[in-house]
Design an enzyme around this catalytic site. Sequence first.
Site, short mmCIF file in Angstrom:
data_model
loop_
_atom_site.label_atom_id
_atom_site.label_comp_id
_atom_site.label_asym_id
_atom_site.label_seq_id
_atom_site.Cartn_x
_atom_site.Cartn_y
_atom_site.Cartn_z
N CYS A 77 5.80 -54.58 -32.10
CA CYS A 77 4.93 -53.57 -32.72
C CYS A 77 3.52 -53.72 -32.18
O CYS A 77 3.05 -54.82 -31.96
CB CYS A 77 4.95 -53.77 -34.23
SG CYS A 77 3.72 -52.80 -35.08
N CYS A 80 -0.24 -55.57 -34.93
CA CYS A 80 -0.84 -56.89 -35.23
C CYS A 80 -0.86 -57.76 -33.99
O CYS A 80 0.08 -58.50 -33.73
CB CYS A 80 0.00 -57.62 -36.28
SG CYS A 80 -0.11 -56.91 -37.90
N CYS A 165 5.96 -53.06 -43.42
CA CYS A 165 4.80 -53.58 -42.69
C CYS A 165 4.02 -54.46 -43.65
O CYS A 165 3.61 -54.01 -44.72
CB CYS A 165 3.93 -52.43 -42.20
SG CYS A 165 2.33 -53.00 -41.63
N GLN A 288 -12.29 -46.22 -45.73
CA GLN A 288 -12.05 -47.56 -45.17
C GLN A 288 -10.70 -48.07 -45.62
O GLN A 288 -10.32 -47.89 -46.79
CB GLN A 288 -13.16 -48.52 -45.61
CG GLN A 288 -14.55 -48.14 -45.15
CD GLN A 288 -14.81 -48.45 -43.68
OE1 GLN A 288 -13.95 -48.98 -42.98
NE2 GLN A 288 -15.99 -48.08 -43.19
N TYR A 317 -22.72 -40.02 -40.62
CA TYR A 317 -21.28 -40.25 -40.52
C TYR A 317 -20.79 -40.77 -41.89
O TYR A 317 -20.18 -41.82 -41.98
CB TYR A 317 -20.93 -41.28 -39.43
CG TYR A 317 -21.53 -41.03 -38.08
CD1 TYR A 317 -20.85 -40.29 -37.13
CD2 TYR A 317 -22.79 -41.55 -37.75
CE1 TYR A 317 -21.39 -40.07 -35.87
CE2 TYR A 317 -23.34 -41.33 -36.49
CZ TYR A 317 -22.64 -40.59 -35.56
OH TYR A 317 -23.18 -40.39 -34.31
N ASP A 388 -22.78 -45.08 -39.47
CA ASP A 388 -21.45 -45.71 -39.48
C ASP A 388 -20.53 -44.83 -38.63
O ASP A 388 -19.63 -44.16 -39.14
CB ASP A 388 -20.95 -45.81 -40.93
CG ASP A 388 -19.60 -46.51 -41.03
OD1 ASP A 388 -19.11 -47.01 -40.01
OD2 ASP A 388 -19.06 -46.57 -42.15
N CYS A 415 -17.39 -50.18 -36.09
CA CYS A 415 -16.03 -50.71 -35.94
C CYS A 415 -15.73 -50.99 -34.48
O CYS A 415 -14.58 -51.25 -34.12
CB CYS A 415 -15.01 -49.75 -36.55
SG CYS A 415 -15.09 -48.11 -35.82
C1 LIG Z 1 -16.22 -44.95 -39.41
S1 LIG Z 1 -16.17 -43.49 -40.38
C2 LIG Z 1 -17.34 -43.90 -41.62
C3 LIG Z 1 -17.24 -43.15 -42.92
C4 LIG Z 1 -17.99 -43.72 -44.11
N1 LIG Z 1 -19.30 -44.22 -43.78
C5 LIG Z 1 -17.17 -44.77 -44.81
O1 LIG Z 1 -17.53 -45.95 -44.81
O2 LIG Z 1 -16.14 -44.42 -45.40
C6 LIG Z 1 -16.91 -42.34 -39.35
C7 LIG Z 1 -17.02 -40.96 -39.91
O3 LIG Z 1 -17.75 -40.18 -38.99
C8 LIG Z 1 -17.23 -38.85 -38.99
N2 LIG Z 1 -17.71 -38.25 -37.74
C9 LIG Z 1 -17.16 -38.33 -36.50
N3 LIG Z 1 -17.97 -37.73 -35.60
C10 LIG Z 1 -19.05 -37.27 -36.27
C11 LIG Z 1 -20.24 -36.58 -35.89
N4 LIG Z 1 -20.48 -36.25 -34.63
N5 LIG Z 1 -21.13 -36.28 -36.85
C12 LIG Z 1 -20.91 -36.61 -38.14
N6 LIG Z 1 -19.81 -37.26 -38.56
C13 LIG Z 1 -18.89 -37.59 -37.64
C14 LIG Z 1 -15.74 -39.06 -39.15
O4 LIG Z 1 -15.11 -37.91 -39.64
C15 LIG Z 1 -15.72 -40.24 -40.15
O5 LIG Z 1 -15.69 -39.76 -41.47
#
Ligand SMILES: C[S@@+](CC[C@H](N)C(=O)[O-])C[C@H]1O[C@@H](n2cnc3c(N)ncnc32)[C@H](O)[C@@H]1O
Length: 480
Positions: A77, A80, A165, A288, A317, A388, A415
């Site tokens: 898989c 992991c 899983c 998350q 984001y 984020d 991430c």
């Molecule tokens: C890593 S997640 C973080 C979400 C949130 N901060 C959390 O902790 O749940 C990144 C987020 O960015 C959004 N995203 C991706 N590209 C983007 C953009 N250009 N502008 C705004 N948001 C975006 C995705 O849909 C996603 O919800």
Amino acid sequence: MEKNQQFTTVIEDMNEQGEGIGRVDGYTLFIKDAIIGDCIEGKVIKAKKTYGYGKLIRILEPSPFRVEPLCPSSAPCGGCQLQAMSYRRQLQFKEDKVRNHLARIGGFQTEEIPMKPIMGMGAEKGGPFRYRNKGQFPFGRGKDGRIIYGFYAGRTHSIVETEDCFLGASVNGQILESVRSFMEDYKISPYDEVRHEGLIRHVLIRTGYYTGQIMVCLVINGTELPGGQLLADRLMEIKGMASVSLNINREKTNVILGEKMVYLAGGAYITDKIGDLSYRISPQSFYQVNPVQTEKLYNKALEFAGLTGGETVWDLYCGIGTISLFLAREAKQVYGVEIVPAAIENAKENALLNEITNAEFFVGRAEEVLPDWHSVHPEEKVDVIVVDPPRKGCDETLLHTMLQMKPERIVYVSCDSATLARDLKYLCGAGYGLEQVQPVDMFPMTVSVEVVCLLSKLKSDKQIDAEVDIDEFDLTAGGE
Ligand SMILES: C[S@@+](CC[C@H](N)C(=O)[O-])C[C@H]1O[C@@H](n2cnc3c(N)ncnc32)[C@H](O)[C@@H]1O
């Protein structure tokens, strides 16, 4: 070395994909399933001029860090990559990865990186296993024609059958079996991505870690599921089931979810908690995957934001507003920006649900919404910006606007430590200082690692303006 040549080697390091690195007479080999400290016998499966890929044939002497994986499918898989390595050593692997990226890509001096020891996952609620609140299981056919489900084997789209899983909720197996027996009863085919035929592509399952609520979303290559209502009724009998839906995805694509949703039973979302805040989550929204570690991550982001009640904060984001609402309780005003409209709907509902009135949300690209807002309100002071982004990191236009806005602090949640390092280099090159780096293990057993960083404004606004202008000048010069 040549293809099929056998070799023995000691694994002296591991690459970012979790493959062991061994050398034979100076020739570098990457060997899947071998871990640092193993002495192994292997066979070359692909030979390039200066490096190659090997297959593990036999472990001659196991590494002191080797442990017996819980999951019998952990090697085939792709999920992991580190399950055969002790959890303590996994944490060290992740700290090294972050430090290397910051030094190599970010240009920071290794000994000067202000990095705290990684926050690992304790044994609470089955940790460091059973932490994932979301699984996306592809359906297909086995060689004997049976309907199968599981995970894609590493770097391929062949499905490794997985009954249980160990990273996910134990109820997943019951749900997936229910879907499979329904497909057999109703002669419903799984999707065949080569022929672009068949109906059921993926089954997405989300479970509320604290509330126990469950959501099932069947991704289909069609507009309806024959007998779908009956399946929904069957699934609703499972304890905690709160939402059953279809997602329509008729594209020939690797992207799992399409745009259109059809709700079959229960509500359009489930609710879960992080700390004492409740969140509504719909199938398309980012949330998350490890709730225990998320709480630690968000508390760290809150601490780094250094709020005293009077601040204006942007959360870029923002997904369903999780971090925004954490911050809003200690700030004057929070603005959240997110590209997925359903997530922003959730964010607004979540603010109401938690009686938070000082958070406002915008749908759109962060790199468009923030510059637009700043051009209309150039004088408005922003104290803290939280970002984020997804793995690809922040768009350069966004970083540029952040510098123009000159917040006192920037909190960067990431991430992907490689793109984080690239973006930190940009911000620190224009007047910000890297104050703290806190890795958090959100994804035990895998090679991924989350990091939250604090940056503070070190230079005067005038000096930052000068740096920002220089960047603009450089970009134009490069274009010419
Ligand atoms: C890593 S997640 C973080 C979400 C949130 N901060 C959390 O902790 O749940 C990144 C987020 O960015 C959004 N995203 C991706 N590209 C983007 C953009 N250009 N502008 C705004 N948001 C975006 C995705 O849909 C996603 O919800």
